[in-house]
Design a protein around this motif. Structure first.
Motif, short mmCIF file in Angstrom:
data_model
loop_
_atom_site.label_atom_id
_atom_site.label_comp_id
_atom_site.label_asym_id
_atom_site.label_seq_id
_atom_site.Cartn_x
_atom_site.Cartn_y
_atom_site.Cartn_z
N CYS A 125 1.24 -3.26 -3.10
CA CYS A 125 1.50 -4.28 -4.12
C CYS A 125 0.22 -5.00 -4.55
N ASP A 183 3.49 2.05 -0.72
CA ASP A 183 3.86 1.29 -1.91
C ASP A 183 3.05 -0.01 -1.92
N PRO A 234 9.97 -4.45 -3.02
CA PRO A 234 8.65 -3.81 -3.16
C PRO A 234 7.62 -4.48 -2.25
N GLN A 274 8.56 7.85 1.60
CA GLN A 274 7.71 7.77 0.41
C GLN A 274 7.32 6.34 0.05
N LYS A 275 8.00 5.36 0.67
CA LYS A 275 7.66 3.96 0.40
C LYS A 275 6.50 3.48 1.28
#
Length: 508
Positions: free
Chosen positions: A204, A202, A187, A198-199
């Motif tokens: 954090c 992402d 992640p 789609q990442k």
């Protein structure tokens, strides 16, 4: 020529000599921590300083800093490679080049630093033994896709913990391919060509125990001149529709405890700046200002919300050395501010100006965006009238920035007003003010380039590379955007001004 090389190295050593808190460390894994703007800008970045400390706290790694040279042309003429500040080593000798990128227009700084390092610009053209090139920083919260053709990895979001994951992965695997494959499964990391699309966003969040971030190195040679920076919190509780750091981002406002903030301030600090997206929302801000002033320190605050100001707060700022009260006005009119969900009014700002005058402040600085969707001449007229009224209380400096829609906000996809429209509105505003305020304006042309990079994907980065290679003038950018047939660029040719408000929704 040798004398000039010696001069550049001497200038770097002089910067080091003026610093306090510098790391001089070696280890198994070396990171060239790169900032794609000059030293005076990079050393004003709290995130950059925080990652510098985090890397050097790891037992197996060390970081040295590198910055965009003030005179790139001279470096090229001398065929002098980009070098680190701490030891003046070529950055190409480090295992990792980690770029901290604040906003879209720093793309050209990344390209310049890669070129000065002797590395191929495109990641796919660099050999396996070349340093791992990484990018992170504030840009990753909105859209870092323009960097993807040039970097091996994008670190997405708050990097205090991600940086250790990155470097331990580099330590664990022998080849760059293995490192990238492993990071693609983690992640917070986007690996172009490996990670699923789609990442890409992402983002954090660091553990709250990592707060507050604070300065590592103090130097007089920055925009903030020897000021020790500490954050009061991260994120924001508000929902301003244009802002990336709004209440839906990474859990909204996360306050740092008062004692943790005080404990992080170096005992020898003479000037302290409290920073964050919503500093005036901290319930103990007044106490923080007063306690540091009593300790003999000057104090400053990065962002002031007009609806959270008080006479006591402005008095504390003035007592701590502040001579200017700075407030974000944002929309040109109250109608636009209401659409933005900015919870302040002209009455809030006028009251703040009266308090600032009573406290002895020298002038008022306001920031406003022009070119918002639905904006009309009547909104600009309202702005001018209000600024003229304020100028009767205090001299006013008005900072004007064209509106640039950012990804992952409710205003994502809103059109750019147009260079000609913005230039006309600036002239109109100036004519209405009759010299009652000092105007400082961001270029509409470069705001449009920023808009394109903010709204497009990796193809905008490739267009940017072509523009940079041709000389980096505005005409080079528009030619490159046209060549790559970027949809926002083509749409801007025929777009009509937006006639309806943007959707009033939370971003995902």
């Amino acid at each position: 020529m040798s004398a000039t090389r010696h001069q550049l190295l001497s200038e770097a050593k002089a910067l080091l000599k003026a610093e306090r808190g510098t790391y001089f460390k070696q280890g198994a894994l070396g990171v060239a921590l790169c900032y794609p703007s000059p030293y005076r800008v990079g050393m004003s970045s709290l995130g950059f300083q925080t990652i510098y400390r985090k890397i050097n706290e790891l037992p197996f790694a060390f970081a040295e800093r590198a910055f965009l040279p003030d005179d790139e042309a001279l470096m090229r003429r001398l065929r002098m490679p980009l070098f680190s500040l701490e030891t003046q080593r070529p950055v190409s000798e480090f295992s990792v080049l980690a770029f901290s990128v604040a906003y879209e227009l720093e793309l050209t700084g990344v390209l310049s630093m890669l070129a000065l390092s002797g590395l191929a610009l495109r990641s796919g053209e660099r050999p396996q033994h070349a340093p791992l090139v990484v990018a992170g920083g504030p840009l990753s919260f909105s859209n870092a896709a323009s960097l993807e053709p040039f970097v091996d990895v994008v670190v997405q979001g708050e990097a205090e913990e991600l940086i250790e994951v990155l470097l331990r992965t580099c330590e664990a695997y022998a080849s760059k391919h293995q490192v990238l494959s492993a990071l693609a499964r983690q992640p917070g990391f986007f690996v172009p060509g490996i990670s699923a699309a789609q990442k890409r966003f992402d983002i954090c969040k660091a553990a709250d125990a990592q707060l507050p971030a604070y300065s590592q190195v103090i130097t007089p040679h920055t925009e903030l001149s020897s000021m020790f920076l500490v954050e009061t919190g991260r994120g924001c509780s508000r929902g301003c529709h244009y802002c990336v750091m709004r209440r839906s981002t990474n859990g909204g406002l996360r306050l740092a405890p008062k004692q943790a903030i005080l404990k992080s301030i170096a005992p020898w600090a003479k000037r302290v700046g409290f920073v964050g997206a919503a500093v005036t929302d901290h319930p103990h801000l007044l106490e923080l200002l007063e306690e540091n002033t009593l300790a003999g320190r000057e104090v400053g605050v990065s962002s002031l919300r007009a609806d959270r100001l008080s006479l006591a707060l402005i008095q504390a700022l003035h007592k701590g050395g502040a001579q200017v009260l700075t407030i974000a006005l944002d929309g040109a009119s109250q109608r636009l501010r209401n659409l933005l969900e900015r919870r302040h009014t002209e009455e809030h700002i006028l009251q703040a100006a009266l308090w600032a005058k009573a406290c002895g402040m020298r002038h008022l600085k306001l920031y406003v965006m022009l070119g918002l969707p639905t904006e009309e001449e009547a909104d600009v007229e309202e702005l001018a009238g209000f600024v003229v009224a304020l100028s009767k209380q205090l001299p006013v400096v008005l900072g004007i920035a064209p509106f640039v829609a950012k990804r992952h906000t409710p205003m994502d996809g809103a059109p750019f007003a147009g260079v000609a429209v913005l230039e006309n509105r600036l002239r109109f505003l100036r004519s209405l003010l009759h010299g009652k305020a000092q105007l400082r304006c961001t270029s509409p042309r470069w705001a449009f380039v920023e808009y394109m990079l903010a709204q497009c994907g990796p193809e905008a980065g490739l267009a940017g590379m072509e523009a940079w290679q041709r000389g980096g003038k505005y005409a080079h950018w528009t030619t490159a955007f046209d060549k790559h047939a970027l949809k926002p660029f083509l749409a801007c040719r025929t777009a009509e001004p937006s006639a309806a408000p943007w959707p009033q929704v939370e971003s995902p």
